[in-house]
Design a protein around this motif. Structure first.
Motif, PDB file in Angstrom:
ATOM      1  N   THR A 176      38.328  48.673  52.921  1.00  0.00           N
ATOM      2  CA  THR A 176      38.388  47.377  53.443  1.00  0.00           C
ATOM      3  C   THR A 176      39.638  46.605  53.166  1.00  0.00           C
ATOM      4  OG1 THR A 176      37.320  45.226  54.071  1.00  0.00           O
ATOM      5  CG2 THR A 176      36.988  45.861  51.695  1.00  0.00           C
ATOM      6  N   ARG A 177      40.127  45.860  54.009  1.00  0.00           N
ATOM      7  CA  ARG A 177      41.564  45.023  53.713  1.00  0.00           C
ATOM      8  C   ARG A 177      40.986  43.769  52.811  1.00  0.00           C
ATOM      9  NH1 ARG A 177      44.833  43.866  59.058  1.00  0.00           N
ATOM     10  NH2 ARG A 177      46.221  43.187  57.342  1.00  0.00           N
ATOM     11  N   LEU A 178      39.749  43.319  53.025  1.00  0.00           N
ATOM     12  CA  LEU A 178      39.302  42.205  52.160  1.00  0.00           C
ATOM     13  C   LEU A 178      39.530  42.423  50.602  1.00  0.00           C
ATOM     14  CD1 LEU A 178      37.806  39.437  52.398  1.00  0.00           C
ATOM     15  CD2 LEU A 178      35.910  40.482  52.064  1.00  0.00           C
ATOM     16  N   ARG A 179      40.393  41.600  49.906  1.00  0.00           N
ATOM     17  CA  ARG A 179      40.576  41.882  48.487  1.00  0.00           C
ATOM     18  C   ARG A 179      40.010  40.564  47.913  1.00  0.00           C
ATOM     19  NH1 ARG A 179      42.037  46.087  46.366  1.00  0.00           N
ATOM     20  NH2 ARG A 179      43.898  45.284  45.343  1.00  0.00           N
ATOM     21  N   THR A 180      38.690  40.309  47.929  1.00  0.00           N
ATOM     22  CA  THR A 180      37.933  39.417  47.336  1.00  0.00           C
ATOM     23  C   THR A 180      36.880  39.842  46.237  1.00  0.00           C
ATOM     24  OG1 THR A 180      38.462  37.933  49.204  1.00  0.00           O
ATOM     25  CG2 THR A 180      36.582  37.167  47.625  1.00  0.00           C
ATOM     26  N   VAL A 181      36.872  39.445  45.159  1.00  0.00           N
ATOM     27  CA  VAL A 181      35.801  39.728  44.362  1.00  0.00           C
ATOM     28  C   VAL A 181      34.929  38.608  43.918  1.00  0.00           C
ATOM     29  CG1 VAL A 181      35.036  40.702  42.003  1.00  0.00           C
ATOM     30  CG2 VAL A 181      36.996  41.453  43.165  1.00  0.00           C
ATOM     31  N   VAL A 182      33.631  38.705  44.078  1.00  0.00           N
ATOM     32  CA  VAL A 182      32.829  37.498  44.055  1.00  0.00           C
ATOM     33  C   VAL A 182      31.912  37.624  42.829  1.00  0.00           C
ATOM     34  CG1 VAL A 182      30.904  36.035  45.101  1.00  0.00           C
ATOM     35  CG2 VAL A 182      32.591  37.066  46.461  1.00  0.00           C
ATOM     36  N   LEU A 183      31.862  36.646  41.851  1.00  0.00           N
ATOM     37  CA  LEU A 183      31.286  36.663  40.923  1.00  0.00           C
ATOM     38  C   LEU A 183      30.279  35.400  40.646  1.00  0.00           C
ATOM     39  CD1 LEU A 183      34.198  37.601  38.013  1.00  0.00           C
ATOM     40  CD2 LEU A 183      32.418  39.251  39.326  1.00  0.00           C
ATOM     41  N   ASP A 184      29.064  35.699  40.508  1.00  0.00           N
ATOM     42  CA  ASP A 184      27.937  34.900  40.919  1.00  0.00           C
ATOM     43  C   ASP A 184      27.530  34.257  39.382  1.00  0.00           C
ATOM     44  OD1 ASP A 184      26.177  32.833  41.586  1.00  0.00           O
ATOM     45  OD2 ASP A 184      24.612  34.324  42.361  1.00  0.00           O
ATOM     46  N   ASP A 185      28.189  33.021  39.092  1.00  0.00           N
ATOM     47  CA  ASP A 185      27.786  32.642  37.658  1.00  0.00           C
ATOM     48  C   ASP A 185      27.730  33.863  36.414  1.00  0.00           C
ATOM     49  OD1 ASP A 185      27.020  30.428  35.975  1.00  0.00           O
ATOM     50  OD2 ASP A 185      24.888  30.602  36.293  1.00  0.00           O
ATOM     51  N   PRO A 186      29.032  34.198  35.990  1.00  0.00           N
ATOM     52  CA  PRO A 186      29.152  35.189  35.319  1.00  0.00           C
ATOM     53  C   PRO A 186      29.129  34.841  33.784  1.00  0.00           C
ATOM     54  CG  PRO A 186      31.267  34.719  36.230  1.00  0.00           C
ATOM     55  CD  PRO A 186      30.237  33.766  36.724  1.00  0.00           C
ATOM     56  N   ILE A 187      28.518  33.580  33.639  1.00  0.00           N
ATOM     57  CA  ILE A 187      28.545  33.246  32.016  1.00  0.00           C
ATOM     58  C   ILE A 187      27.281  33.183  31.414  1.00  0.00           C
ATOM     59  CG2 ILE A 187      30.875  32.214  32.502  1.00  0.00           C
ATOM     60  CD1 ILE A 187      29.279  29.451  32.551  1.00  0.00           C
ATOM     61  N   PRO A 212      46.856  48.139  41.541  1.00  0.00           N
ATOM     62  CA  PRO A 212      45.715  47.929  42.227  1.00  0.00           C
ATOM     63  C   PRO A 212      45.265  46.305  42.342  1.00  0.00           C
ATOM     64  CG  PRO A 212      45.476  49.871  40.557  1.00  0.00           C
ATOM     65  CD  PRO A 212      46.822  48.928  40.481  1.00  0.00           C
ATOM     66  N   TRP A 213      45.653  45.376  41.398  1.00  0.00           N
ATOM     67  CA  TRP A 213      45.395  44.207  41.621  1.00  0.00           C
ATOM     68  C   TRP A 213      46.186  43.391  42.440  1.00  0.00           C
ATOM     69  CZ3 TRP A 213      44.496  44.783  35.441  1.00  0.00           C
ATOM     70  CH2 TRP A 213      43.049  45.226  35.408  1.00  0.00           C
ATOM     71  N   GLN A 214      47.094  43.808  42.876  1.00  0.00           N
ATOM     72  CA  GLN A 214      48.002  42.953  44.001  1.00  0.00           C
ATOM     73  C   GLN A 214      47.206  42.361  44.948  1.00  0.00           C
ATOM     74  OE1 GLN A 214      51.356  45.324  45.058  1.00  0.00           O
ATOM     75  NE2 GLN A 214      52.298  45.314  43.127  1.00  0.00           N
ATOM     76  N   ASP A 215      47.411  41.134  44.964  1.00  0.00           N
ATOM     77  CA  ASP A 215      46.935  40.189  46.058  1.00  0.00           C
ATOM     78  C   ASP A 215      45.231  40.277  45.893  1.00  0.00           C
ATOM     79  OD1 ASP A 215      49.257  39.868  47.312  1.00  0.00           O
ATOM     80  OD2 ASP A 215      49.058  41.782  48.533  1.00  0.00           O
TER      81      ASP A 215
END
Length: 286
Positions: A176-187, A212-215
């Motif tokens: 997918t072109r979506l380059r978003t990582v969602v972290l739900d309360d990771p702490i 791999p981490w660009q954008d």
């Protein structure tokens, strides 16, 4: 008989009696013959019934044999399908293991970068390996003295290792072109030191020139305002480096790192308010 009767001078009545006796004997013989024939008929009927029963039994045996053959054929087909399913399962398991090995090989460097950033240059490196069909985290120093990460790291750093693994996997997605990582309360279960290490790992990703981490974009949710403020301070240079500032006459702020505080309005609606740290407001005012 008449001649004999005349010679002895027998009367006509004696002859009549003899005739009757002869007829009685004949009838008795006929009756015996009928009885014998009746017995033969009964025996034939018995034999016929036995033959019919034998025929029905033979038909039932033939039907049972046919059913048995059908069951045997079905069992044979089931066994063949079982063998096919087993071979297919083994092939699929082998393919999954091969795919997992390729993925783990590709994410080795991303995991190392994030883990080293989160642990402030720990002399140990971390690798995720496939062992007995399971992915295990292993600490290594480059030699043969490898140890299982969960036996050395506390729960907070196990969580850090899991986040490093998650970010490394995110760097491999291409579907997918979506380059978003969602972290739900990771702490959860993290103290301030571990939270700071997590922010360092995120910074290593956001500021890395690794392809791999660009954008790549992060969306974090948390209940801790302290964590959000600390992240705002530690990642402030990411906003300063883009040199994109809105005119001072407007309230808009163009940043790479943004904090939004969500609250509930009087009517129950969710209200989003941009959080601007005091130091940021003071800097813009100056």
């Amino acid at each position: 008989i008449d001649a004999e009767l005349k010679t002895v001078g027998a009367s006509r009545d004696v002859r009549t009696v003899l005739d009757m006796e002869q007829r009685a004997r004949q009838e008795r013989d006929d009756l015996t013959l009928f009885k014998n024939k009746a017995l033969e008929i009964k025996q034939d009927l018995r034999i016929l019934e036995q033959s019919r029963a034998l025929s029905r039994a033979q038909e039932q045996i033939a039907a049972a044999e046919q059913s048995l053959k059908s069951v045997q054929n079905r069992q044979q087909r089931l066994q063949e399908r079982g063998v096919q399913f087993k071979n297919l399962h083994q092939s699929l398991e082998t393919l999954q293991n091969d795919t997992a090995e390729i993925v783990l090989e590709n994410i080795r460097r991303p995991v190392s970068i994030v883990f080293q950033a989160m642990t402030a240059g720990c002399p140990w490196d971390i690798e995720f390996r496939l062992e007995d069909g399971k992915v295990n985290a292993v600490l290594t120093d480059g030699s043969t003295h490898d140890v299982t990460a969960t036996s050395v790291l506390n729960s907070a750093y196990v969580n850090v290792a899991a986040i490093a693994f998650r970010l490394a996997l995110a760097s491999q997605q291409r579907w997918t072109r979506l380059r978003t990582v969602v972290l739900d309360d990771p702490i959860p279960e993290m103290d301030h030191l571990t939270q700071s290490a997590l922010i360092d790992g995120l910074e290593a990703v956001l500021s890395s020139a690794f392809a791999p981490w660009q954008d790549l974009q992060f969306v974090l949710t948390t209940w801790s305002e302290d964590f959000a403020v600390m992240a705002a301070h530690k990642l402030a240079h990411l906003n300063d480096s883009n040199e994109q500032y809105a005119p001072l006459t407007t309230a808009a702020v163009v940043d790479d790192f943004v904090i939004h505080r969500l609250s509930s309005g009087l009517d129950g609606t969710i209200v989003s308010e941009r959080h601007v740290p005091r130091w940021r407001s003071a800097t813009r005012a100056a």
